[in-house]
Scaffold this motif. Structure first.
Motif, PDB file in Angstrom:
ATOM      1  N   SER A  97     -37.167  -3.417   5.592  1.00 37.81           N
ATOM      2  CA  SER A  97     -38.701  -3.407   5.641  1.00 37.81           C
ATOM      3  C   SER A  97     -39.080  -4.308   6.789  1.00 37.81           C
ATOM      4  CB  SER A  97     -39.181  -3.655   4.298  1.00 37.81           C
ATOM      5  OG  SER A  97     -38.828  -4.922   4.058  1.00 37.81           O
ATOM      6  N   PRO A  98     -40.413  -4.094   7.079  1.00 35.75           N
ATOM      7  CA  PRO A  98     -40.853  -5.254   8.054  1.00 35.75           C
ATOM      8  C   PRO A  98     -40.861  -6.611   7.650  1.00 35.75           C
ATOM      9  CG  PRO A  98     -42.456  -3.498   7.822  1.00 35.75           C
ATOM     10  CD  PRO A  98     -41.366  -3.058   6.679  1.00 35.75           C
ATOM     11  N   ALA A  99     -40.889  -6.897   6.220  1.00 35.02           N
ATOM     12  CA  ALA A  99     -40.761  -8.358   5.725  1.00 35.02           C
ATOM     13  C   ALA A  99     -39.382  -8.578   5.868  1.00 35.02           C
ATOM     14  CB  ALA A  99     -41.250  -8.162   4.538  1.00 35.02           C
ATOM     15  N   THR A 100     -38.550  -7.992   5.693  1.00 34.21           N
ATOM     16  CA  THR A 100     -36.842  -8.523   5.683  1.00 34.21           C
ATOM     17  C   THR A 100     -36.511  -8.495   6.995  1.00 34.21           C
ATOM     18  OG1 THR A 100     -36.189  -6.056   5.011  1.00 34.21           O
ATOM     19  CG2 THR A 100     -36.511  -7.614   3.218  1.00 34.21           C
ATOM     20  N   LEU A 101     -36.838  -7.584   7.814  1.00 32.01           N
ATOM     21  CA  LEU A 101     -36.507  -7.853   9.436  1.00 32.01           C
ATOM     22  C   LEU A 101     -37.200  -9.107   9.996  1.00 32.01           C
ATOM     23  CD1 LEU A 101     -35.141  -6.491  11.840  1.00 32.01           C
ATOM     24  CD2 LEU A 101     -37.200  -5.463  12.382  1.00 32.01           C
ATOM     25  N   ALA A 102     -38.295  -9.576   9.664  1.00 28.66           N
ATOM     26  CA  ALA A 102     -39.146 -10.304  10.056  1.00 28.66           C
ATOM     27  C   ALA A 102     -38.362 -11.777   9.474  1.00 28.66           C
ATOM     28  CB  ALA A 102     -40.400 -10.522   9.697  1.00 28.66           C
ATOM     29  N   GLU A 155     -43.874 -15.101   9.837  1.00 30.85           N
ATOM     30  CA  GLU A 155     -44.355 -15.525   8.417  1.00 30.85           C
ATOM     31  C   GLU A 155     -45.202 -14.667   7.873  1.00 30.85           C
ATOM     32  OE1 GLU A 155     -42.833 -19.281  10.205  1.00 30.85           O
ATOM     33  OE2 GLU A 155     -44.026 -17.539  10.802  1.00 30.85           O
ATOM     34  N   GLU A 156     -46.420 -14.321   8.633  1.00 23.61           N
ATOM     35  CA  GLU A 156     -47.547 -13.479   8.378  1.00 23.61           C
ATOM     36  C   GLU A 156     -47.053 -12.162   8.041  1.00 23.61           C
ATOM     37  OE1 GLU A 156     -50.100 -13.261  11.664  1.00 23.61           O
ATOM     38  OE2 GLU A 156     -50.725 -15.462  11.465  1.00 23.61           O
ATOM     39  N   ILE A 157     -46.021 -11.696   8.635  1.00 23.27           N
ATOM     40  CA  ILE A 157     -45.470 -10.264   8.558  1.00 23.27           C
ATOM     41  C   ILE A 157     -44.819 -10.403   7.250  1.00 23.27           C
ATOM     42  CG2 ILE A 157     -43.871  -8.512   9.346  1.00 23.27           C
ATOM     43  CD1 ILE A 157     -44.503  -9.366  12.007  1.00 23.27           C
ATOM     44  N   GLU A 158     -44.002 -11.322   6.762  1.00 14.99           N
ATOM     45  CA  GLU A 158     -43.295 -11.528   5.551  1.00 14.99           C
ATOM     46  C   GLU A 158     -44.274 -11.532   4.386  1.00 14.99           C
ATOM     47  OE1 GLU A 158     -40.019 -14.513   5.133  1.00 14.99           O
ATOM     48  OE2 GLU A 158     -40.194 -14.581   7.519  1.00 14.99           O
ATOM     49  N   ALA A 159     -45.468 -12.089   4.766  1.00  9.88           N
ATOM     50  CA  ALA A 159     -46.485 -12.319   3.513  1.00  9.88           C
ATOM     51  C   ALA A 159     -47.043 -11.062   3.236  1.00  9.88           C
ATOM     52  CB  ALA A 159     -47.263 -13.385   3.779  1.00  9.88           C
ATOM     53  N   ARG A 160     -47.665 -10.170   4.165  1.00  4.80           N
ATOM     54  CA  ARG A 160     -48.421  -9.405   3.869  1.00  4.80           C
ATOM     55  C   ARG A 160     -47.666  -8.042   3.733  1.00  4.80           C
ATOM     56  NH1 ARG A 160     -49.008  -5.731   8.378  1.00  4.80           N
ATOM     57  NH2 ARG A 160     -48.266  -6.375  10.387  1.00  4.80           N
ATOM     58  N   CYS A 161     -46.255  -7.888   4.038  1.00  2.00           N
ATOM     59  CA  CYS A 161     -45.728  -6.637   3.860  1.00  2.00           C
ATOM     60  C   CYS A 161     -44.759  -6.556   2.679  1.00  2.00           C
ATOM     61  CB  CYS A 161     -44.797  -6.078   4.989  1.00  2.00           C
ATOM     62  SG  CYS A 161     -45.570  -6.115   6.570  1.00  2.00           S
ATOM     63  N   PRO A 162     -45.021  -5.467   2.009  1.00  2.00           N
ATOM     64  CA  PRO A 162     -44.140  -5.296   0.749  1.00  2.00           C
ATOM     65  C   PRO A 162     -42.721  -5.134   0.889  1.00  2.00           C
ATOM     66  CG  PRO A 162     -45.375  -3.462   0.947  1.00  2.00           C
ATOM     67  CD  PRO A 162     -45.698  -4.138   2.248  1.00  2.00           C
ATOM     68  N   VAL A 163     -41.785  -5.404  -0.123  1.00  2.00           N
ATOM     69  CA  VAL A 163     -40.531  -5.157  -0.089  1.00  2.00           C
ATOM     70  C   VAL A 163     -40.074  -4.017  -0.796  1.00  2.00           C
ATOM     71  CG1 VAL A 163     -39.892  -7.562   0.070  1.00  2.00           C
ATOM     72  CG2 VAL A 163     -39.953  -6.529  -2.008  1.00  2.00           C
ATOM     73  N   PRO A 164     -38.835  -3.183  -0.484  1.00  2.00           N
ATOM     74  CA  PRO A 164     -38.855  -1.715  -1.117  1.00  2.00           C
ATOM     75  C   PRO A 164     -38.194  -2.050  -2.500  1.00  2.00           C
ATOM     76  CG  PRO A 164     -36.878  -2.429   0.594  1.00  2.00           C
ATOM     77  CD  PRO A 164     -38.185  -3.288   0.778  1.00  2.00           C
TER      78      PRO A 164
END
Length: 410
Positions: free
Chosen positions: A229-234, A277-286
């Motif tokens: 997801s965007p969060a885990t890639l970030a 860190e912003e991408i991790e915080a705002r994007c959900p995880v699957p």
């Protein structure tokens, strides 16, 4: 720089090994999130594949999985791993449009004349498009056949994988549809850094695990060991020192495309940059355990089975000779569901290495055989390019030939 956790590998007779720690965060609290059956090209029958979900960061990954040796052999020697069964690279083709969109995203963050290395460059379409933007391009490609094709285009392409000595660093390193295939994605990022200038740009494109799309080969195919997801890639990129990302829209629905930089200061180059860190915080995880994907995938498989069976039976009842276009992974899975040998005369494939061989009990012929062998109906067994493939069939065998695909997209 921290290295990614290593796998605990205990290969069995099928070349399988297990990952016991999350390759993004290092946690060991993973549990099965999705199970499916798939036939691996080197196996005699389908086997269960298990997607694990990390309980800490939400990263999804295949475990157990084909071991490193099996994957290396698959991507270098097995004809299933040679790419599309059909490719139209003319100016208006979908493949050409995709390459230009990717190149525009990359070039928009680089100065004129920048040096670019495309890892896993395939046959060189993106490199050609980047060269059109004035970039000095090079490629690294594991498949000997694809590397040879790219070199024939006049491109500077070296056949090899990560770790191949190139003797220089680049202003940008590109990894398109690569990271999800690697045994350890952290090793992939670390390997890319060996080629990247200190202030260089890393461009990564991967499928987005937040929006998996059902397919006969299953979106969570054995080829895709990691599902970001965007969060885990970030989070993975941040572990390797990347601080900023510019997210771009992928040509594929649900894809993630981003440029990443390592400097501490806000980037001065073009693009809308966000802190990792912003991408991790705002994007959900699957969370596949609670998603609708498993039921949608099961419904799609049932629908394809019924549709293809009806098409083949109807064409035979009309007295038509039938060919299947595509001797690849898609057809391998289709043959697990439908007795193709009962209705089909032969397969067609654009890869010369497959032509003249046997696949699923039938011969593989070049596309020109559609005319010489008097084929009256063609089933397109592929996940993409169906309209272009249909045009190719009609151009060879005439408009009277019946053409359909597995998903009723024509």
């Amino acid at each position: 720089m921290m290295s990614a956790p290593q796998a605990a590998a205990g290969a069995n007779a099928f070349g399988q090994a297990s990952i016991i720690r999350c390759q993004v965060c290092g946690d060991s609290a993973a549990s099965p999130a999705y199970r499916f059956r798939q036939r691996l090209p080197w196996a005699a029958e389908s086997t269960e594949q298990v997607v694990q979900g990390c309980g800490n960061c939400g990263f999804l990954f295949l475990s157990p999985r084909p071991d490193r040796a099996a994957l290396a052999a698959y991507y270098t020697a097995d004809t299933h791993g040679s790419g599309q069964v059909f490719r139209d690279e003319s100016g208006g083709s979908r493949a050409g449009q995709n390459a230009r969109m990717r190149a525009a995203f990359i070039a928009g963050m680089l100065p004129a004349g920048a040096t670019v290395l495309d890892i896993g460059c395939g046959q060189g379409l993106v490199l050609e498009a980047l060269r059109g933007h004035g970039m000095a391009v090079s490629g690294l490609e594991l498949s000997p056949a694809a590397a040879e094709t790219a070199a024939a285009r006049g491109l500077d392409v070296v056949q090899g994988g990560l770790g191949t000595a190139l003797g220089r660093r680049f202003d940008a390193v590109v990894m398109i549809s690569v990271l999800e295939h690697l045994w350890d994605p952290g090793e992939g990022i670390a390997g890319a850094l060996d080629y990247l200038a200190a202030d260089g740009l890393l461009m990564v494109e991967v499928p987005n695990a937040l929006v998996p799309t059902p397919s006969l080969t299953d979106w969570f195919s054995f080829e895709h060991l990691s599902h970001f997801s965007p969060a885990t890639l970030a989070r993975l990129l941040r572990r390797h020192g990347f601080r900023w990302a510019a997210l771009g829209s992928s040509f594929r629905e649900g894809g993630i495309r981003l440029g990443a930089l390592r400097g501490a200061d806000y980037p001065t180059r073009p693009g809308h940059w966000e802190a990792m860190e912003e991408i991790e915080a705002r994007c959900p995880v699957p969370s596949l355990e609670y998603s609708s994907y498993p039921s949608r995938q099961a419904a799609l498989v049932d629908g394809v089975t019924a549709r293809v069976t009806g098409l083949l039976r109807g064409w035979r009842d009309e007295g038509r000779r039938i060919a299947v276009y595509g001797a690849g992974l898609h057809s391998l899975q289709l043959a697990e569901l439908v007795p193709l040998q009962d209705w089909v005369d032969f397969f067609v494939d654009g890869d010369p290495r497959k032509q003249g061989t046997r696949f699923c009990g039938l011969t593989v012929e070049p596309p020109e055989a559609l005319r010489s062998r008097g084929i009256g109906a063609v089933l397109l067994s592929t996940g993409a390019f169906v309209e272009e493939m249909a045009n190719r069939v009609h151009g060879i065998a005439g408009e009277e030939v019946a053409v359909a695909d597995c998903y009723d997209r024509l």
